[in-house]
Scaffold this motif. Structure first.
Motif, PDB file in Angstrom:
ATOM      1  N   GLY A 150     -10.972  -2.865  -7.349  1.00  8.51           N
ATOM      2  CA  GLY A 150     -11.416  -2.384  -6.048  1.00  8.51           C
ATOM      3  C   GLY A 150     -12.437  -1.270  -6.148  1.00  8.51           C
ATOM      4  N   GLY A 151     -12.925  -0.880  -4.977  1.00  9.09           N
ATOM      5  CA  GLY A 151     -13.893   0.200  -4.883  1.00  9.09           C
ATOM      6  C   GLY A 151     -13.259   1.535  -5.222  1.00  9.09           C
ATOM      7  N   ALA A 152     -14.010   2.351  -5.919  1.00 10.38           N
ATOM      8  CA  ALA A 152     -13.501   3.659  -6.342  1.00 10.38           C
ATOM      9  C   ALA A 152     -13.305   4.571  -5.141  1.00 10.38           C
TER      10      ALA A 152
ATOM     11  N   ALA B 125       7.420   2.565  -8.697  1.00  7.39           N
ATOM     12  CA  ALA B 125       8.243   1.440  -8.233  1.00  7.39           C
ATOM     13  C   ALA B 125       7.472   0.149  -8.013  1.00  7.39           C
ATOM     14  N   LEU B 126       6.144   0.234  -7.955  1.00  5.82           N
ATOM     15  CA  LEU B 126       5.337  -0.926  -7.568  1.00  5.82           C
ATOM     16  C   LEU B 126       4.316  -1.259  -8.642  1.00  5.82           C
ATOM     17  N   PRO B 127       3.930  -2.535  -8.752  1.00  9.58           N
ATOM     18  CA  PRO B 127       2.930  -2.913  -9.752  1.00  9.58           C
ATOM     19  C   PRO B 127       1.559  -2.341  -9.409  1.00  9.58           C
ATOM     20  N   MET B 128       0.725  -2.179 -10.422  1.00  6.81           N
ATOM     21  CA  MET B 128      -0.615  -1.646 -10.213  1.00  6.81           C
ATOM     22  C   MET B 128      -1.513  -2.631  -9.459  1.00  6.81           C
ATOM     23  N   GLY B 129      -1.265  -3.908  -9.626  1.00  7.77           N
ATOM     24  CA  GLY B 129      -2.165  -4.914  -9.046  1.00  7.77           C
ATOM     25  C   GLY B 129      -1.811  -5.279  -7.619  1.00  7.77           C
ATOM     26  N   ASP B 130      -2.257  -4.488  -6.643  1.00 14.97           N
ATOM     27  CA  ASP B 130      -1.964  -4.857  -5.251  1.00 14.97           C
ATOM     28  C   ASP B 130      -2.734  -6.092  -4.806  1.00 14.97           C
ATOM     29  N   TYR B 131      -3.733  -6.506  -5.602  1.00 15.03           N
ATOM     30  CA  TYR B 131      -4.434  -7.756  -5.285  1.00 15.03           C
ATOM     31  C   TYR B 131      -3.478  -8.945  -5.326  1.00 15.03           C
TER      32      TYR B 131
ATOM     33  N   LEU C  13     -10.954 -15.399   0.465  1.00 15.09           N
ATOM     34  CA  LEU C  13     -11.253 -14.557  -0.693  1.00 15.09           C
ATOM     35  C   LEU C  13     -10.315 -13.361  -0.674  1.00 15.09           C
ATOM     36  N   PRO C  14      -9.251 -13.368  -1.498  1.00 11.68           N
ATOM     37  CA  PRO C  14      -8.366 -12.195  -1.559  1.00 11.68           C
ATOM     38  C   PRO C  14      -9.022 -11.080  -2.381  1.00 11.68           C
ATOM     39  N   MET C  15      -8.856  -9.849  -1.914  1.00 11.16           N
ATOM     40  CA  MET C  15      -9.372  -8.683  -2.619  1.00 11.16           C
ATOM     41  C   MET C  15      -8.312  -7.589  -2.646  1.00 11.16           C
ATOM     42  N   GLY C  16      -8.300  -6.818  -3.700  1.00 13.27           N
ATOM     43  CA  GLY C  16      -7.374  -5.708  -3.782  1.00 13.27           C
ATOM     44  C   GLY C  16      -7.865  -4.703  -4.796  1.00 13.27           C
ATOM     45  N   SER C  17      -6.956  -4.201  -5.600  1.00 16.74           N
ATOM     46  CA  SER C  17      -7.323  -3.210  -6.602  1.00 16.74           C
ATOM     47  C   SER C  17      -6.300  -3.243  -7.720  1.00 16.74           C
TER      48      SER C  17
END
Length: 259
Positions: free
Chosen positions: A66-68, A34-40, A23-27
């Motif tokens: 993700g969790g706040a 420089a980086l995308p918002m979706g680190d998931y 189960l991958p999880m991210g935010s």
């Protein structure tokens, strides 16, 4: 390997044969320009590498929100309260367990998810007797920065380890030319900011950290907390991913053994 891309009978047959489920999880939050918002996406990418290495693994659709923590209110971002995320993760794990999965591993790519994951882990063990490990990707990789040849100044939000891993896994989504040094954060309560949510008061040689409710613009303007993220590079990202894959593959093999 992605559950979402397989038919239900295929998934049922593979789980019945003892296939593990990741189960991958991210935010979805700011990581700077420089980086995308979706680190998931990076958590899912590492999960796919683990699945290829271990062989008998399925990858569940990633949890994209993700969790706040410090990132509530970011334009385009979505952060969930800890009670909401805890309920969500718990119900997902219960569903996977009820569907026959007996080897479940969480691949977590967001620090704000940790409290919810820990509550869900305890709930699954107490209610169902299920032991579900978690790999906290960035918590682990941050400790390897110097050992694996990374720049100490690149370590931090908006920089490594996420930046190097992102440049390795999804170079199409990264803009390394925008990784630049940032100005030091302003003092908070008259004391230097020492980390996410901490300030340091003088005591002895090093001082002592105190937790305070710092907001994102006060510690990481524009989403960048790393002193100089320009040292991030895809070669370091490849080494980080390889270590995560090796460790997770070994853990999944160990989970096959009878308790």
């Amino acid at each position: 390997m992605r559950i979402a891309e397989l038919s239900a009978p295929e998934v049922a047959a593979r789980i019945a044969e003892g296939c593990a489920v990741l189960l991958p999880m991210g935010s979805t939050e700011t990581h700077g320009p420089a980086l995308p918002m979706g680190d998931y996406l990076f958590a899912e990418g590492i999960a796919m590498h683990i699945a290829r290495s271990a062989g008998d693994v399925l990858v569940a659709p990633p949890l994209a929100f993700g969790g706040a923590d410090f990132f509530r209110g970011v334009p385009g971002g979505v952060a969930l309260s800890t009670p909401t995320l805890t309920a969500l993760v718990t119900e997902i794990l219960v569903a996977l367990h009820e569907g026959g999965a007996r080897r479940i591993l969480i691949i977590n790519g967001h620090g704000g998810n940790i409290p919810a994951i820990e509550d869900a882990q305890r709930a699954l063990r107490h209610r169902h007797g299920a032991i579900i490990p978690v790999l906290h990707l960035w918590k682990s990789a941050g400790a390897w920065q110097t050992e694996l040849g990374g720049s100490p100044d690149a370590l931090g939000h908006g920089g490594d380890p996420v930046a190097s891993v992102g440049m390795h896994l999804r170079p199409d989504l990264c803009q390394p030319a925008l990784l630049r040094p940032r100005a030091a954060p302003e003092p908070f309560l008259g004391l230097p900011v020492s980390g996410f949510g901490t300030i340091r008061a003088p005591a002895g040689d090093a001082g002592v950290d105190f937790g305070v409710p710092i907001e994102l613009p006060e510690i990481a303007p524009g989403g960048v907390q790393a002193k100089d993220p320009s040292g991030a590079n895809p070669e370091l990202g490849a080494r980080i991913v390889a270590r995560h894959v090796a460790a997770a593959t070994a853990l999944l093999a160990a989970m096959k053994a009878p308790a």
